[in-house]
Every structure is written in C-alpha cells, then in structure tokens.
Design an enzyme around this catalytic site. Structure first.
Site, PDB file in Angstrom:
ATOM      1  N   LYS A 204      32.220  77.778  29.813  1.00  0.00           N
ATOM      2  CA  LYS A 204      31.709  78.666  30.863  1.00  0.00           C
ATOM      3  C   LYS A 204      30.434  79.396  30.396  1.00  0.00           C
ATOM      4  CE  LYS A 204      34.723  77.154  33.640  1.00  0.00           C
ATOM      5  NZ  LYS A 204      36.136  77.433  33.812  1.00  0.00           N
TER       6      LYS A 204
HETATM    7  C1  LIG Z   1      37.500  76.969  34.492  1.00  0.00           C
HETATM    8  C2  LIG Z   1      37.983  77.262  35.879  1.00  0.00           C
HETATM    9  C3  LIG Z   1      39.182  77.921  36.133  1.00  0.00           C
HETATM   10  C4  LIG Z   1      40.167  78.242  35.058  1.00  0.00           C
HETATM   11  O1  LIG Z   1      39.654  79.033  34.064  1.00  0.00           O
HETATM   12  P1  LIG Z   1      40.520  79.229  32.721  1.00  0.00           P
HETATM   13  O2  LIG Z   1      39.882  80.429  32.088  1.00  0.00           O
HETATM   14  O3  LIG Z   1      40.364  77.983  31.923  1.00  0.00           O
HETATM   15  O4  LIG Z   1      41.920  79.481  33.139  1.00  0.00           O
HETATM   16  C5  LIG Z   1      39.502  78.237  37.436  1.00  0.00           C
HETATM   17  N1  LIG Z   1      38.702  77.906  38.451  1.00  0.00           N
HETATM   18  C6  LIG Z   1      37.557  77.242  38.251  1.00  0.00           C
HETATM   19  C7  LIG Z   1      36.695  76.916  39.413  1.00  0.00           C
HETATM   20  C8  LIG Z   1      37.159  76.884  36.959  1.00  0.00           C
HETATM   21  O5  LIG Z   1      36.030  76.195  36.773  1.00  0.00           O
END
Ligand SMILES: *Cc1c(COP(=O)(O)O)cnc(C)c1O
Length: 402
Positions: A204
């Site tokens: 991210k």
């Molecule tokens: C990465 C992601 C999640 C989940 O995030 P985590 O921190 O890995 O639980 C949820 N929604 C979207 C759109 C994502 O890209």
C-alpha cells in the site's frame, strides 16, 4: 495476428533479451523502507514494550492530525477496520450491505464476518468505482449500509453516495485501502462517510508490514471501535501493564484481537512523515507512464477528476485481446519473462467459486467489473522505483505491445 502466434513471437524475443535480468526481478509493490523506521523498530525492540503502547498512540495521533480529525484507531489490518466498522454500524444478520464487485475479497468478507449479506452493484467502466446510478436499484427494506471503495485512489462519487445514504438512512463505510492521500472536493477520503478504513499492508501507499487504521465521525462510534478492537475490554486497557500501576479492566462486550503493535507503529510513524514526497514520486511515475504509452493500443487509467486528489495507488492498463492480439494473461506472462512483477486488481468478486456457490453470483451479472477484471494489469507504481526501474517497465511494455 492470432494471440498464440503473438505469444510465440514474444517468447523468442524475450529469450534473446529480457529487459531485466532474473536476479534483478522487480517485485510488484515493493515498499520504500528507510533508515529511520529501521532504527525506530530496533529501539522499540530494545525498549521491552513490543505490543500496543506509546508508539501506537503516537501513530494514531499523527494519522488523526494528517486527516484533520480528533481520533484514529490503529488496528492490525484494513480487513479488521472494515469488520469493526460494520459491527459499530450495527449490522445484524440479514442486513444487506451494498458494495462493489471490483474490489479485494476482504471488502466482501468483512461484510459476511459482521453477519451482513453483501449486495453487489456494478462499477462505472471509466472510473472503475461503484456506480451511484445503480445503487438505488438494489436498495431493499433490508439495506443498512454502503461500502464504497476508492479504486486505485480515484475517489468515488461521494456526493451522490452520501445523498442516497441520507435518503435511505444508510451508514457509509469507506474502504480507503488505496486512498490514504485521496481527497474529494477538498475533503479527505475516510472522513466523508460514517467510517473510513485504511491499510498499511506491504504493497500500500505507506506500510507497517501488516496494519490498518479506522476513523469514525461520531465520538460514540470511536469509543465502540476502541473497545471492539481489543477483546471488548474497557477503554485504554493496553495501559494495564504500564508505569502508572496495574489497572483492572472490564470486558463490556465480546470484542476482537485486532490491535496494532508498537513494532508496526514504529514503521508507520516514519512512513507517514514521507507521505507527500512518496505521493509526488508516484504522481511523476504515473505521468511518465501516461506519456510513454499514449500511442499503444491499450486503455490507460482514467485521469484524476477536477476538484479531487488522486491517491495514485495503482497504475492500471486494460489489455483488450481484440486490439493487442494477445490476452491479458499472455501479457502478464510476457512481463514476468522480462522480470517485471505485475498485479491484477481485480478479477471481479463473482469470478470466485465461494461467492458463486454461496450467493449465486455470476460475473456476467456485473459486466463492467467482469470486463475490467479480465483485461486489467497493474504496473509497478511505488515510491521505491528508480528512474531505471521505470525505464525498464516502459521498455518491456513497449517491446511486448508496440
Ligand atoms: C488491501 C486491501 C484491503 C485489505 O487490507 P489489509 O490491510 O490487507 O487487511 C481491503 N480492501 C482493499 C480494496 C484492499 O486493496
């Protein structure tokens, strides 16, 4: 040229000259990690307080300041943030929650974990975000909430979504996993709805390894989220082993084990300080890609809309076999053969067997999400990329498609 003839040609080209060597494989979404967070993690390790503590409190305060809000609650993932938000929104078994078919499975799974029934609404083919014009058609007496997801960092049409929510008295939980920096008409993503959920997963925009953050508009929801995130223990139970003397806690409801650790917050505190230069860097790469690919027979990502700020989380192109002579999956393989990591965001949720079997969903029922999911490719877009990395990505894409 048939797809297979083209693939053969690529195979022979790439064997002669992959753009990068195998030992320099460009890992998709590899984060920029700098010395400050490494030293902070080490100092946390030496401090003896590894779990939820002062560094988490600081990261929460810093994030709240960044978002211009009073409170932010750190958790161990965005999935946890979504689950807690849905619980705090009062979702009960049988309640319907509307979301997008073009998202990561966690968005839908969190609705199911909270006891809700997910209802999908197809996306706008240009923005790739949930289409507000379709939402009203899927509202029933059981609908309780909408979970919009700001795809790739492109903000959803929040005016329209909030109007529908007001008309039907629905809660809005923003999935901001792609959208830490995103703004809509001057307001920051995650502060538009009742709840905002963020991810600091390794790929991210800023990272803590695993980690997430949740915002809530009402003070009552903030208190409930804090309790739910740590076993249902009464407020500030994490301080029970601190230097102010042992504190008894009370369990006031059946909560979850979703708290963030100080080790994770140690990374996040320093990542957050660099959020602007990292964003700027991704914007530059985005613009370089746009220019480099303008003449190729592919669809480039939608431009940022006026009066918004794009989060530039993903740079996605669409590979239409009719125009390129090769399938999306052949393109993925060709990029991998050039030793460049690529992503797919996302095969639409109804492509997966669990949802087909459980809800009877079929990809064809959400045609825009299906088409995007079958054609989309995400190219590397990380603050870590060097000029040479970007050059290699462009060279590989052009060699495969031009
Ligand atoms: C990465 C992601 C999640 C989940 O995030 P985590 O921190 O890995 O639980 C949820 N929604 C979207 C759109 C994502 O890209």
């Amino acid at each position: 040229m048939t797809p297979s003839a083209s693939a053969t040609q690529i195979n022979s080209t790439r064997l002669l000259s992959p753009v990068r060597s195998k030992d320099r494989f460009l890992v998709f979404g590899a984060p920029a990690i700098e010395e400050a967070e490494i030293l902070e993690v080490v100092s946390t390790m030496r401090s003896g307080w590894l779990g939820t503590g002062p560094k988490v409190a600081r990261f929460e305060q810093d994030f709240a300041t960044y978002k211009n809000v009073q409170n932010a609650i750190a958790v161990n993932s965005c999935t946890a943030a979504l689950h807690l938000s849905l619980m705090a929104a009062g979702i009960q078994p049988g309640d319907e929650v509307i979301t997008t078919p073009l998202t990561f499975c966690a968005t839908v799974n969190a609705i199911i974990h909270a006891g809700g029934t997910p209802v999908l609404v197809d996306v706008d083919p240009i923005t790739k975000n949930i289409d507000p014009n379709e939402i009203a058609k899927r509202i029933t007496p059981r609908t309780r909430a909408i979970v919009p997801m700001h795809m790739a960092g492109h903000p959803c049409d929040m005016d329209a979504i909030m109007q529908i929510a007001a008309d039907y008295q629905l809660k809005v939980i923003e999935d901001c996993a792609h959208a830490i920096e995103t703004e809509y008409k001057g307001q920051k993503a995650g502060t538009l709805g009742d709840f905002g959920c963020f991810s600091f997963y390794v790929t991210k925009n800023i990272v803590t390894g695993e980690g997430g953050m949740v915002l809530a508009r009402s003070q009552q929801d903030v208190s409930r989220l804090k309790i739910l995130a740590l076993h249902g223990m009464s407020k500030d139970a994490w301080k029970r082993f601190g230097d102010e003397g042992y504190r008894h806690y009370q369990v006031v409801e059946c909560g979850f084990k979703y708290n963030m650790m100080d080790i994770q917050a140690s990374i996040g505190i320093h990542q957050l300080r660099r959020i602007e230069p990292y964003w700027k860097k991704r914007e530059e790469v985005w613009n370089v890609y746009n220019e480099a690919f303008a003449d190729l027979p592919i669809t480039l990502p939608a431009d940022p809309e006026p009066n918004t700020r794009h989060g530039y989380h993903l740079y996605t192109i669409l590979i239409d076999a009719e125009k390129t002579g090769m399938s999306r999956d052949q393109f993925l393989d060709a990029m991998t053969a050039h030793n460049i990591g690529v992503g797919v965001h996302y095969l639409s949720v109804p492509e997966h067997p669990y949802y087909q079997q459980t809800f009877g969903w079929q990809p064809e029922d959400y045609p825009h999400a299906m088409n995007i999911g079958r054609q989309t490719v995400s190219l590397p877009l990380s603050a870590r990329l060097t000029d040479e990395d970007v050059h290699d990505v462009i060279a590989a894409v052009r060699q495969i498609l031009a």
